[in-house]
Enzyme design. Structure first.
Site, short mmCIF file in Angstrom:
data_model
loop_
_atom_site.label_atom_id
_atom_site.label_comp_id
_atom_site.label_asym_id
_atom_site.label_seq_id
_atom_site.Cartn_x
_atom_site.Cartn_y
_atom_site.Cartn_z
N LYS A 23 -3.63 -8.68 11.64
CA LYS A 23 -4.95 -8.69 10.02
C LYS A 23 -4.16 -8.99 9.10
O LYS A 23 -5.17 -9.91 8.42
CB LYS A 23 -4.95 -6.72 9.78
CG LYS A 23 -5.58 -6.57 9.38
CD LYS A 23 -6.51 -5.26 9.62
CE LYS A 23 -5.32 -4.15 8.76
NZ LYS A 23 -5.79 -2.79 8.39
N GLY A 95 -7.16 -1.43 2.36
CA GLY A 95 -6.54 -1.23 1.00
C GLY A 95 -5.31 -2.69 0.88
O GLY A 95 -5.62 -3.30 -0.27
N ARG A 123 -6.29 5.65 -2.98
CA ARG A 123 -4.80 4.98 -1.50
C ARG A 123 -4.49 4.93 -3.41
O ARG A 123 -5.40 4.52 -4.12
CB ARG A 123 -5.43 4.71 -1.43
CG ARG A 123 -5.43 4.84 0.31
CD ARG A 123 -5.37 4.10 1.18
NE ARG A 123 -3.99 3.08 1.76
CZ ARG A 123 -3.69 1.76 2.30
NH1 ARG A 123 -5.08 1.90 2.96
NH2 ARG A 123 -2.79 1.72 2.49
N SER A 168 7.42 -3.16 -0.65
CA SER A 168 5.73 -3.11 -0.37
C SER A 168 5.55 -4.93 -0.44
O SER A 168 5.50 -5.05 -1.14
CB SER A 168 5.11 -2.49 -1.11
OG SER A 168 3.26 -2.82 -1.20
N ASP A 320 3.38 0.12 9.61
CA ASP A 320 2.48 0.78 10.87
C ASP A 320 2.97 1.25 12.49
O ASP A 320 1.40 2.17 12.25
CB ASP A 320 0.91 -0.75 10.38
CG ASP A 320 1.21 -0.84 8.90
OD1 ASP A 320 0.68 0.31 8.36
OD2 ASP A 320 0.56 -1.92 8.89
N LYS A 347 -0.74 6.08 3.20
CA LYS A 347 -1.28 5.28 3.78
C LYS A 347 -2.15 6.23 3.98
O LYS A 347 -3.46 6.77 2.87
CB LYS A 347 -0.49 5.01 5.38
CG LYS A 347 0.26 4.15 5.09
CD LYS A 347 0.30 3.60 4.99
CE LYS A 347 1.05 2.08 5.03
NZ LYS A 347 1.05 0.74 5.05
N ARG A 351 0.50 10.18 6.65
CA ARG A 351 0.61 9.69 8.29
C ARG A 351 2.02 10.38 9.07
O ARG A 351 1.72 10.89 10.34
CB ARG A 351 0.30 8.52 8.82
CG ARG A 351 -0.52 7.91 8.62
CD ARG A 351 0.38 6.21 8.71
NE ARG A 351 -1.78 5.34 8.85
CZ ARG A 351 -1.39 4.10 9.17
NH1 ARG A 351 -0.66 3.44 8.45
NH2 ARG A 351 -2.59 3.37 8.68
N ARG A 398 -4.71 4.58 12.57
CA ARG A 398 -4.16 4.42 13.67
C ARG A 398 -3.41 5.59 14.18
O ARG A 398 -3.17 5.95 14.88
CB ARG A 398 -2.57 3.99 13.16
CG ARG A 398 -3.10 2.25 12.03
CD ARG A 398 -1.80 1.40 11.77
NE ARG A 398 -1.89 0.11 11.05
CZ ARG A 398 -2.12 -0.89 11.48
NH1 ARG A 398 -2.72 -0.76 13.13
NH2 ARG A 398 -2.12 -2.24 11.69
#
Length: 438
Positions: A23, A95, A123, A168, A320, A347, A351, A398
């Protein structure tokens, strides 16, 4: 909203499968192709909704992007040549598209509105707004620094030296992309290394970019007013997508599965290392390089996993993949402890909270901490599964796929409330699951 119950397969996972293209690399190949002068050709592109949002945004700003057979062709407009779009750029759930495009456009003299779906609109964008504002761009965001958001690029923008306050890759990439059309040298200092696809690919497209290490930090400099050249891009298989099948083959008795063409960039391959530390049998076959990225076929066999304390230093290289690691930990012998995962709370969903609740509802023993989870494994016994109500995915692809994998290793199956979000990153996930279990 299609709910779905994932049941244990009647046979182990065997044979060979190939997961969709990476991705991160897919997004960047479209963006950089749109900024090169000439025709870029991309094979293996991930055709999920997120990447298509990037493609549509670049079309709105003048690039020609179309599919011919299995190949995507992009005719770019040159750095600095992007046009004012007629309407808002709809980022859907992506994002990555939002933060990278904010960077890209920060040094173009155009005004752009960014919108997104309900999940994306929660976000935080402040982390990219801050450095891009220092470069001269101006922003009007919704309360809390979220979408919808209006941005005015600066022409010329001002080169800055920016030290990342959080690990990041998206913030790093946003500043580097803003530096493409900024006179002089833009510098990013990275205390903790994050995925480096932007650096590898910008060089591949002809940008002048230097990376040095000093005092344990990475210092990345990009020379502005760059001239990008078109190129052929072959996108390797996405390690974050392969992760679901790696864990499934490890925890389903008798499995012996080969996942072809998986990208093993060291800034992304943390999960494989952690699963090996837990006793996972994961073998690399035919290791090779594709488009500047290391790639191999992974042979994964059912293994008895043992709980470990996961080193928080690996978090950026597998951020991730933690949701599906939590599933593996719930089936291991002993306790797995994770920490340093504050990033997972911002995220597509929180999560940590979402996976703690989902796994608990399926019969796992999970304790939620401020920055991680502590999971007491079953010792290889199947999870109970969900009986009363479906798992809540919070529109997070996810969470949906991780709990699908948990369902394969449960007694009664796991029902997931909505499988639609899976299309954002892995359109053929359900088909591949059936293929591997056939």
């Amino acid at each position: 909203m299609p709910a779905h119950r994932f049941l244990p397969p009647k046979t182990p996972l065997t044979g060979r499968i190939r997961v969709p293209g990476d991705k991160s690399i897919s997004h960047r190949s479209i963006m950089f192709g749109a900024l090169a002068v000439g025709e870029t050709r991309v094979s293996g592109l991930l055709e999920g909704e997120d990447v298509m949002a990037t493609a549509e945004a670049m079309r709105q700003m003048g690039a020609h992007i179309e599919k011919h057979g299995d190949e995507w062709r992009i005719r770019g407009v040159g750095v600095g040549g992007l046009l004012q779009p007629d309407g808002a750029l709809d980022m859907g759930n992506s994002g990555t598209s939002t933060r990278l495009l904010m960077g890209l456009l920060a040094s173009h003299g155009i005004t752009v509105a960014f919108t997104g779906d309900a999940s994306l609109s929660k976000r935080p964008m402040g982390r990219v707004i801050e450095p891009l504002s220092q470069m001269g761009a101006s922003f009007e965001s919704s309360p809390g620094g979220t979408l919808p958001l209006m941005m005015r690029g600066a022409l010329p923008a001002v080169p800055i030296t920016y030290r990342l306050p959080v690990a990041s890759a998206q913030v790093k990439s946003a500043v580097l992309l803003a530096g493409l059309n900024t006179p002089g040298i833009t510098t990013v200092i990275e205390p903790v290394p994050t995925r480096d696809h932007s650096e590898r690919m910008l060089r591949g497209f002809g940008a002048e970019l230097d990376v040095e290490e000093a005092d344990g930090e990475r210092i990345i400099r990009i020379h502005g007013e760059a001239d990008l050249k078109p190129r052929q891009v072959t996108v390797p298989g996405d390690p974050s997508s392969a992760a679901f099948f790696i864990v499934a083959a490890l925890i389903i008795d008798g499995s012996d599965l080969v996942i072809e063409n998986v990208g093993l960039n060291p800034t992304r391959a943390g999960l494989v290392e952690v699963l090996r530390q837990m006793g996972g049998n994961i073998e690399e076959l035919d290791r090779r390089e594709v488009g500047g990225e290391p790639v191999a076929d992974l042979r994964v066999r059912h293994s008895v996993l043992t709980g470990i304390d996961v080193d928080p230093a690996v978090a950026p290289s597998m951020i991730d993949e933690f949701p599906v690691l939590f599933v593996a930990a719930s089936m291991a012998q002993g306790t797995t402890t994770t920490s340093g995962l504050d990033e997972l709370r911002v995220k597509e969903s929180d999560r940590l909270a979402a996976m703690a609740a989902a796994l608990t509802s399926a019969g796992a023993r999970v304790e939620e901490l401020e920055d991680g989870l502590v999971i007491e494994g079953t010792g290889g016994e199947p999870l109970r599964g969900t009986a009363a109500s479906p798992v809540t995915t919070h529109l997070d692809h996810r969470i949906a796929m991780s709990m699908a994998v948990a369902g394969l290793a449960s007694k009664d199956g796991v029902e997931v409330d909505d499988t639609a979000p899976i299309r954002t990153s892995f359109p053929n996930f359900m088909d591949l699951l059936e293929e591997a279990a056939a």
